[in-house]
Design a protein around this motif. Structure first.
Motif, PDB file in Angstrom:
ATOM      1  N   LEU A 128       0.874  -1.568   0.264  1.00 39.38           N
ATOM      2  CA  LEU A 128      -0.272  -0.177  -0.007  1.00 39.38           C
ATOM      3  C   LEU A 128       0.913   1.716  -0.017  1.00 39.38           C
ATOM      4  CD1 LEU A 128      -2.542  -1.032   2.248  1.00 39.38           C
ATOM      5  CD2 LEU A 128      -3.211  -0.753   0.150  1.00 39.38           C
ATOM      6  N   SER A 129       2.139   1.198  -0.179  1.00 35.79           N
ATOM      7  CA  SER A 129       3.110   2.265   0.198  1.00 35.79           C
ATOM      8  C   SER A 129       3.435   2.363  -1.041  1.00 35.79           C
ATOM      9  CB  SER A 129       3.663   2.220   1.470  1.00 35.79           C
ATOM     10  OG  SER A 129       4.966   1.197   2.141  1.00 35.79           O
ATOM     11  N   ALA A 132       2.503   1.135  -4.287  1.00 41.44           N
ATOM     12  CA  ALA A 132       1.646   2.187  -4.617  1.00 41.44           C
ATOM     13  C   ALA A 132       1.653   3.522  -5.324  1.00 41.44           C
ATOM     14  CB  ALA A 132       0.514   2.923  -3.108  1.00 41.44           C
ATOM     15  N   LEU A 136       1.184   5.490  -8.113  1.00 44.60           N
ATOM     16  CA  LEU A 136       0.694   7.492  -8.768  1.00 44.60           C
ATOM     17  C   LEU A 136       1.798   7.102  -9.279  1.00 44.60           C
ATOM     18  CD1 LEU A 136      -0.133   9.932  -7.166  1.00 44.60           C
ATOM     19  CD2 LEU A 136       1.888   9.599  -5.541  1.00 44.60           C
ATOM     20  N   TYR A 188       4.214   6.206   4.553  1.00 46.57           N
ATOM     21  CA  TYR A 188       3.108   5.186   4.536  1.00 46.57           C
ATOM     22  C   TYR A 188       1.922   5.183   3.671  1.00 46.57           C
ATOM     23  CZ  TYR A 188       6.468   2.371   6.703  1.00 46.57           C
ATOM     24  OH  TYR A 188       7.917   1.470   6.995  1.00 46.57           O
ATOM     25  N   LEU A 189       1.074   5.950   4.386  1.00 46.40           N
ATOM     26  CA  LEU A 189      -0.056   5.969   3.461  1.00 46.40           C
ATOM     27  C   LEU A 189      -0.356   7.377   1.847  1.00 46.40           C
ATOM     28  CD1 LEU A 189      -2.020   7.493   6.979  1.00 46.40           C
ATOM     29  CD2 LEU A 189      -1.681   5.074   5.223  1.00 46.40           C
ATOM     30  N   SER A 192      -1.127   5.945  -1.044  1.00 40.32           N
ATOM     31  CA  SER A 192      -2.441   5.556  -1.365  1.00 40.32           C
ATOM     32  C   SER A 192      -3.410   6.124  -1.288  1.00 40.32           C
ATOM     33  CB  SER A 192      -3.165   4.047  -0.751  1.00 40.32           C
ATOM     34  OG  SER A 192      -2.084   3.696  -0.844  1.00 40.32           O
ATOM     35  N   ILE A 195      -3.734   8.241  -4.791  1.00 43.84           N
ATOM     36  CA  ILE A 195      -4.448   7.391  -5.422  1.00 43.84           C
ATOM     37  C   ILE A 195      -6.119   7.335  -5.424  1.00 43.84           C
ATOM     38  CG2 ILE A 195      -4.718   4.939  -6.519  1.00 43.84           C
ATOM     39  CD1 ILE A 195      -1.851   4.805  -5.942  1.00 43.84           C
ATOM     40  N   ALA A 196      -6.034   7.643  -4.503  1.00 48.97           N
ATOM     41  CA  ALA A 196      -7.779   7.998  -4.322  1.00 48.97           C
ATOM     42  C   ALA A 196      -8.711   9.275  -4.816  1.00 48.97           C
ATOM     43  CB  ALA A 196      -8.236   7.499  -2.538  1.00 48.97           C
TER      44      ALA A 196
END
Length: 213
Positions: A128-129, A132, A136, A188-189, A192, A195-196
């Motif tokens: 997820l990091s 992602a 991205l 880490y966040l 994602s 991308i959202a």
């Protein structure tokens, strides 16, 4: 010691065989996946070369060298595709995302080979990091190129700007995860989350065009 060339051959052969029996956009996607894996393999050598050439630490390499090398090398196959084959610009996002998927997949496989797969939570976070992050950058460069190459006067400066933005995203991510506590969590966040936001924007953009018309 891991032999990333052997890993590449193992992953690339099934993709190459599949491309003999598929065509169209499916073949294009698989071809750029292989290109992304190839770029990941080559970037490992390039990063190591510059690390030794400038005599810098691993941390400095990750923050200052890796983002530039990897993002510039990921852009080259896309530019070759655009300038030589002159595809329809609507195909560029798929090609860029496929290249990013291949890069992220090969990178993750090499990481698993070296570090094992017993810690599920850590691997989930990595997907997820780090995974992602490459997606991205693929989204940004793909949709960005499809925009700037519709306007030839913007093609050069737009491409340079998109490359700079991807390098910045990559460097910020690497810098954040090199820290501790909240900074690492933010690193880490944020791929994602962005991308959202891009996905929501992709859904809303056609509606906004209709309303504007």
């Amino acid at each position: 010691m891991i032999y990333i060339e052997n890993i590449f051959v193992c992953l690339a052969i099934p993709l190459a065989l599949c491309m003999l029996f598929v065509g169209g956009r499916t073949r294009l996607f698989m071809l750029f996946m292989m290109a992304g894996m190839s770029v990941c393999l080559l970037s490992a050598y390039v990063n190591s070369f510059f690390m030794g050439y400038y005599h810098v630490s691993a941390t400095d390499t990750v923050v200052e060298i890796t983002p530039v090398c990897e993002e510039a090398m990921k852009l080259l196959p896309l530019l070759f595709y655009v300038l030589v084959f002159e595809p329809k610009v609507r195909n560029l996002p798929e090609a860029a995302i496929a290249l990013a998927v291949g890069f992220a997949t090969f990178e993750n496989v090499c990481y698993l080979t070296e570090n094992g797969a017993e810690n599920f939570m850590f691997l989930l976070i990595r997907g997820l990091s780090a995974g992602a992050l490459h997606i991205l950058c693929g989204i940004l460069i793909g949709f960005g190129l499809s925009y700037v190459f519709r306007r030839r006067w913007l093609a050069f400066t737009g491409t340079v700007g998109l490359l700079g933005a991807c390098i910045e995203f990559h460097a910020i991510y690497n810098l954040l995860i090199s820290g501790d506590g909240p900074w690492r969590i933010a690193g880490y966040l944020f791929p994602s989350i962005l991308i959202a936001f891009f996905f929501v924007g992709k859904l809303l953009l056609p509606k906004l065009k209709i309303i504007a018309a």
